[in-house]
Design a protein around this motif. Structure first.
Motif, PDB file in Angstrom:
ATOM      1  N   LEU A   1       0.838  -1.211   0.000  1.00 42.02           N
ATOM      2  CA  LEU A   1       0.000   0.000   0.000  1.00 42.02           C
ATOM      3  C   LEU A   1       0.871   1.258   0.000  1.00 42.02           C
ATOM      4  O   LEU A   1       0.606   2.211  -0.737  1.00 42.02           O
ATOM      5  N   TYR A   2       1.906   1.239   0.829  1.00 40.93           N
ATOM      6  CA  TYR A   2       2.789   2.416   0.913  1.00 40.93           C
ATOM      7  C   TYR A   2       4.016   2.290   0.005  1.00 40.93           C
ATOM      8  O   TYR A   2       4.918   3.138   0.061  1.00 40.93           O
ATOM      9  N   LYS A   3       4.008   1.239  -0.796  1.00 40.21           N
ATOM     10  CA  LYS A   3       5.045   1.026  -1.827  1.00 40.21           C
ATOM     11  C   LYS A   3       6.458   1.211  -1.268  1.00 40.21           C
ATOM     12  O   LYS A   3       7.278   1.949  -1.842  1.00 40.21           O
ATOM     13  N   THR A   4       6.742   0.568  -0.148  1.00 37.62           N
ATOM     14  CA  THR A   4       8.085   0.666   0.430  1.00 37.62           C
ATOM     15  C   THR A   4       8.414  -0.559   1.275  1.00 37.62           C
ATOM     16  O   THR A   4       7.502  -1.210   1.799  1.00 37.62           O
ATOM     17  N   ASP A   5       9.698  -0.789   1.404  1.00 33.29           N
ATOM     18  CA  ASP A   5      10.177  -1.845   2.294  1.00 33.29           C
ATOM     19  C   ASP A   5      10.797  -1.241   3.540  1.00 33.29           C
ATOM     20  O   ASP A   5      11.217  -1.943   4.451  1.00 33.29           O
ATOM     21  N   LYS A   6      10.856   0.114   3.536  1.00 40.91           N
ATOM     22  CA  LYS A   6      11.444   0.809   4.681  1.00 40.91           C
ATOM     23  C   LYS A   6      10.398   0.942   5.790  1.00 40.91           C
ATOM     24  O   LYS A   6       9.221   0.639   5.577  1.00 40.91           O
ATOM     25  N   PHE A   7      10.841   1.467   6.929  1.00 38.51           N
ATOM     26  CA  PHE A   7       9.943   1.678   8.072  1.00 38.51           C
ATOM     27  C   PHE A   7       8.724   2.527   7.666  1.00 38.51           C
ATOM     28  O   PHE A   7       8.872   3.560   6.994  1.00 38.51           O
ATOM     29  N   ILE A   8       7.540   2.120   8.071  1.00 39.29           N
ATOM     30  CA  ILE A   8       6.326   2.894   7.750  1.00 39.29           C
ATOM     31  C   ILE A   8       5.765   3.498   9.045  1.00 39.29           C
ATOM     32  O   ILE A   8       5.342   2.769   9.949  1.00 39.29           O
ATOM     33  N   PRO A   9       5.792   4.825   9.164  1.00 37.80           N
ATOM     34  CA  PRO A   9       5.297   5.453  10.395  1.00 37.80           C
ATOM     35  C   PRO A   9       3.774   5.437  10.457  1.00 37.80           C
ATOM     36  O   PRO A   9       3.108   5.182   9.454  1.00 37.80           O
ATOM     37  N   LEU A  10       3.255   5.742  11.623  1.00 34.90           N
ATOM     38  CA  LEU A  10       1.799   5.783  11.802  1.00 34.90           C
ATOM     39  C   LEU A  10       1.205   6.952  11.015  1.00 34.90           C
ATOM     40  O   LEU A  10       0.230   6.806  10.307  1.00 34.90           O
ATOM     41  N   HIS A  11       1.839   8.102  11.172  1.00 42.73           N
ATOM     42  CA  HIS A  11       1.319   9.281  10.475  1.00 42.73           C
ATOM     43  C   HIS A  11       2.410  10.331  10.303  1.00 42.73           C
ATOM     44  O   HIS A  11       2.783  10.994  11.258  1.00 42.73           O
ATOM     45  N   ALA A  12       2.875  10.488   9.098  1.00 46.88           N
ATOM     46  CA  ALA A  12       3.882  11.520   8.816  1.00 46.88           C
ATOM     47  C   ALA A  12       3.192  12.666   8.088  1.00 46.88           C
ATOM     48  O   ALA A  12       2.271  12.431   7.306  1.00 46.88           O
ATOM     49  N   PRO A  13       3.613  13.913   8.332  1.00 43.96           N
ATOM     50  CA  PRO A  13       2.990  15.017   7.609  1.00 43.96           C
ATOM     51  C   PRO A  13       3.377  15.031   6.130  1.00 43.96           C
ATOM     52  O   PRO A  13       4.425  14.509   5.763  1.00 43.96           O
ATOM     53  N   THR A  14       2.522  15.600   5.301  1.00 44.42           N
ATOM     54  CA  THR A  14       2.816  15.795   3.883  1.00 44.42           C
ATOM     55  C   THR A  14       2.985  17.286   3.672  1.00 44.42           C
ATOM     56  O   THR A  14       2.049  18.055   3.919  1.00 44.42           O
ATOM     57  N   LEU A  15       4.179  17.699   3.250  1.00 39.79           N
ATOM     58  CA  LEU A  15       4.485  19.129   3.157  1.00 39.79           C
ATOM     59  C   LEU A  15       4.929  19.439   1.726  1.00 39.79           C
ATOM     60  O   LEU A  15       6.090  19.714   1.471  1.00 39.79           O
ATOM     61  N   GLN A  16       4.002  19.354   0.801  1.00 39.46           N
ATOM     62  CA  GLN A  16       4.391  19.451  -0.608  1.00 39.46           C
ATOM     63  C   GLN A  16       3.721  20.586  -1.356  1.00 39.46           C
ATOM     64  O   GLN A  16       3.750  20.631  -2.575  1.00 39.46           O
ATOM     65  N   GLY A  17       3.087  21.486  -0.608  1.00 35.66           N
ATOM     66  CA  GLY A  17       2.418  22.613  -1.258  1.00 35.66           C
ATOM     67  C   GLY A  17       3.239  23.883  -1.111  1.00 35.66           C
ATOM     68  O   GLY A  17       4.453  23.897  -1.351  1.00 35.66           O
ATOM     69  N   ASN A  18       2.580  24.930  -0.644  1.00 39.41           N
ATOM     70  CA  ASN A  18       3.232  26.243  -0.531  1.00 39.41           C
ATOM     71  C   ASN A  18       3.931  26.474   0.811  1.00 39.41           C
ATOM     72  O   ASN A  18       4.215  27.615   1.167  1.00 39.41           O
ATOM     73  N   GLU A  19       4.182  25.399   1.561  1.00 34.28           N
ATOM     74  CA  GLU A  19       4.760  25.558   2.900  1.00 34.28           C
ATOM     75  C   GLU A  19       6.048  26.386   2.872  1.00 34.28           C
ATOM     76  O   GLU A  19       6.182  27.370   3.595  1.00 34.28           O
ATOM     77  N   LYS A  20       7.006  25.953   2.015  1.00 36.56           N
ATOM     78  CA  LYS A  20       8.312  26.638   1.977  1.00 36.56           C
ATOM     79  C   LYS A  20       8.143  28.097   1.579  1.00 36.56           C
ATOM     80  O   LYS A  20       8.733  28.999   2.177  1.00 36.56           O
ATOM     81  N   LYS A  21       7.326  28.315   0.551  1.00 36.84           N
ATOM     82  CA  LYS A  21       7.129  29.672   0.010  1.00 36.84           C
ATOM     83  C   LYS A  21       6.595  30.608   1.109  1.00 36.84           C
ATOM     84  O   LYS A  21       7.130  31.713   1.304  1.00 36.84           O
ATOM     85  N   TYR A  22       5.582  30.162   1.827  1.00 35.25           N
ATOM     86  CA  TYR A  22       4.973  31.037   2.835  1.00 35.25           C
ATOM     87  C   TYR A  22       5.903  31.248   4.030  1.00 35.25           C
ATOM     88  O   TYR A  22       5.961  32.330   4.600  1.00 35.25           O
ATOM     89  N   ILE A  23       6.654  30.214   4.388  1.00 35.75           N
ATOM     90  CA  ILE A  23       7.583  30.364   5.518  1.00 35.75           C
ATOM     91  C   ILE A  23       8.721  31.316   5.129  1.00 35.75           C
ATOM     92  O   ILE A  23       9.110  32.185   5.909  1.00 35.75           O
ATOM     93  N   LEU A  24       9.210  31.192   3.915  1.00 38.65           N
ATOM     94  CA  LEU A  24      10.251  32.125   3.448  1.00 38.65           C
ATOM     95  C   LEU A  24       9.721  33.552   3.414  1.00 38.65           C
ATOM     96  O   LEU A  24      10.432  34.508   3.743  1.00 38.65           O
ATOM     97  N   ASP A  25       8.456  33.682   3.071  1.00 34.98           N
ATOM     98  CA  ASP A  25       7.812  34.997   3.070  1.00 34.98           C
ATOM     99  C   ASP A  25       7.827  35.588   4.491  1.00 34.98           C
ATOM    100  O   ASP A  25       8.118  36.778   4.673  1.00 34.98           O
ATOM    101  N   CYS A  26       7.554  34.757   5.487  1.00 31.30           N
ATOM    102  CA  CYS A  26       7.603  35.217   6.894  1.00 31.30           C
ATOM    103  C   CYS A  26       9.020  35.684   7.228  1.00 31.30           C
ATOM    104  O   CYS A  26       9.214  36.739   7.834  1.00 31.30           O
ATOM    105  N   ILE A  27       9.993  34.867   6.840  1.00 28.89           N
ATOM    106  CA  ILE A  27      11.394  35.198   7.165  1.00 28.89           C
ATOM    107  C   ILE A  27      11.792  36.511   6.484  1.00 28.89           C
ATOM    108  O   ILE A  27      12.343  37.404   7.126  1.00 28.89           O
TER     109      ILE A  27
END
Ligand SMILES: Cc1ncc(COP(=O)(O)O)c(C=O)c1O
Length: 379
Positions: free
Chosen positions: A12-38
């Protein structure tokens, strides 16, 4: 044991590595908006993202106001305090919850009272609440009193476990009949609904969490939700050191709190909210896959109740008994698939062991059997 489950989750998670219970997904405008704050130097507790995040969350949920907090626990504490919970009051909640619900009650020197949950929602049971109140409570001059302790039963905090709606309308009816304030702990339920109505909009105030493990995150953070402008203003005031607006004077008219979410965290929140609908679609697909996989299995997949819409924040399965639960946990965790049991009942924790409680057989049944499976958004 359970090799089929382990194999399936890895596929399901297409991996043989460790699978966490719940990891965040940070693939949108996160970096852009944080850089804007900085770039703007507004990284702390004021800034455009704080206002924007409050406004966008209120719009998304369909409420008049949303007030940021540093975390979900202090959002619950603020709701309780603003709605009048005082030292020595009793606050009913469910025995099966994350400790933060009961801690928030305790911060006000109020006493948590533990009542049972429904097996099919894992949230506070209306019938258990009704039974508890019939056996223990009287209404005197509009005040609900516990006959045994003499204390006021001031509020009730149901929790929407793993994003699944508890029977919130029935709970609201009972609380209204007994003149008890209903405050939803919607920490896990951002985006979940009963029909079209979002969780967190049933009582006068409620709380959401944006902790790193939640469906959307601000790193750490919380939100107070309300349709009442006066309560909202009070919440904003108390969470920002109760400062009276003035050009330069430091006047504070109450003991306030520094519960302000920094702009940099709110920036993360705005970016996450833009993706929330996609996260929910994705998580509901994963839930459906688990559901099909466990269809004829001894291990039962936990599903949303009819006419409710769950964000399926954390997927859960029910094992045959405690022995099987432990074997399941052992198998998954020792094979790189993170799995966790549901919480230990609150009344069993040292600090809450002497608190009043009702009959808790469903809570105990679930404590012995429920396990959470990996539930991160799949990329
Ligand atoms: C049911 C419940 N209530 C309250 C909280 C507290 O939220 P926070 O961690 O943001 O303080 C959480 C999550 O951590 C939770 O799961």
């Amino acid at each position: 044991m359970y090799q089929d489950v382990i194999k399936y989750i890895k596929e399901l998670y297409k991996t043989d590595k460790f699978i966490p219970l719940h990891a965040p997904t940070l693939q949108g405008n996160e970096k852009k908006y944080i850089l804007d704050c900085i770039d703007s130097t507004f990284v702390s507790s004021v800034g455009k993202y704080v206002d924007l995040f409050e406004q966008k969350i209120a719009e998304y949920i369909g409420v008049k106001r949303a007030i940021v907090c540093v975390n979900g626990t202090n959002a619950i504490q603020m709701c309780l305090q603003i709605l009048g919970v005082k030292q020595g009051d009793e606050v009913i909640t469910q025995a099966l919850t994350f400790v933060a619900t009961a801690n928030a009650i305790s911060y006000l020197n109020a006493i948590p009272v533990f009542v049972d949950v429904d097996k099919d929602t894992m949230g506070l049971s209306p019938s258990a609440l009704k039974t508890f109140l019939l056996e223990n409570a009287i209404l005197k001059n509009g005040v609900c009193l516990n006959k045994n302790t003499g204390r006021t039963i001031k509020a009730c905090v149901p929790m929407h476990t793993f994003g699944h709606a508890c029977r919130i309308e029935e709970l609201l009816e009972i609380c209204t009949e007994y003149n008890i304030e209903l405050i939803e702990d919607a920490a896990e339920a951002m985006g979940s609904r009963v029909g079209e109505k979002h969780l967190g909009t049933f009582g006068r105030m409620s709380a959401i969490s944006f902790n790193g493990n939640k469906i959307m995150t601000t790193g750490g953070g919380g939100m107070i939700i309300t349709n009442d402008e006066k309560l909202a203003s009070r919440a904003k005031h108390l969470t920002t050191q109760a400062k009276v607006p003035h050009k330069w004077e430091y006047v504070h008219d109450a003991v306030g709190y520094n519960f302000r979410m920094p702009n940099i965290n709110a920036a993360l929140g705005v970016a996450q909210l833009e993706q929330l609908d996609t996260f929910i679609v994705n998580k509901r697909l994963t839930a459906e896959k688990y559901n099909v996989f466990f269809k004829d299995n001894e291990v039962k997949f936990f599903k949303e109740r009819a006419s409710t819409f769950s964000n399926y924040w954390l997927n859960a399965v029910i094992l045959k008994d405690k022995h099987e639960r432990d074997a399941f946990l052992e198998a998954l965790n020792s094979n790189g698939v993170m799995a966790r049991p549901i919480w230990k009942l609150m009344n069993k924790l040292e600090m809450f062991k002497d608190c009043p409680k009702g009959e808790l057989s469903n809570s105990q049944w679930l404590e012995d059997r429920v396990v959470n499976l990996p539930s991160s958004v799949k990329i």
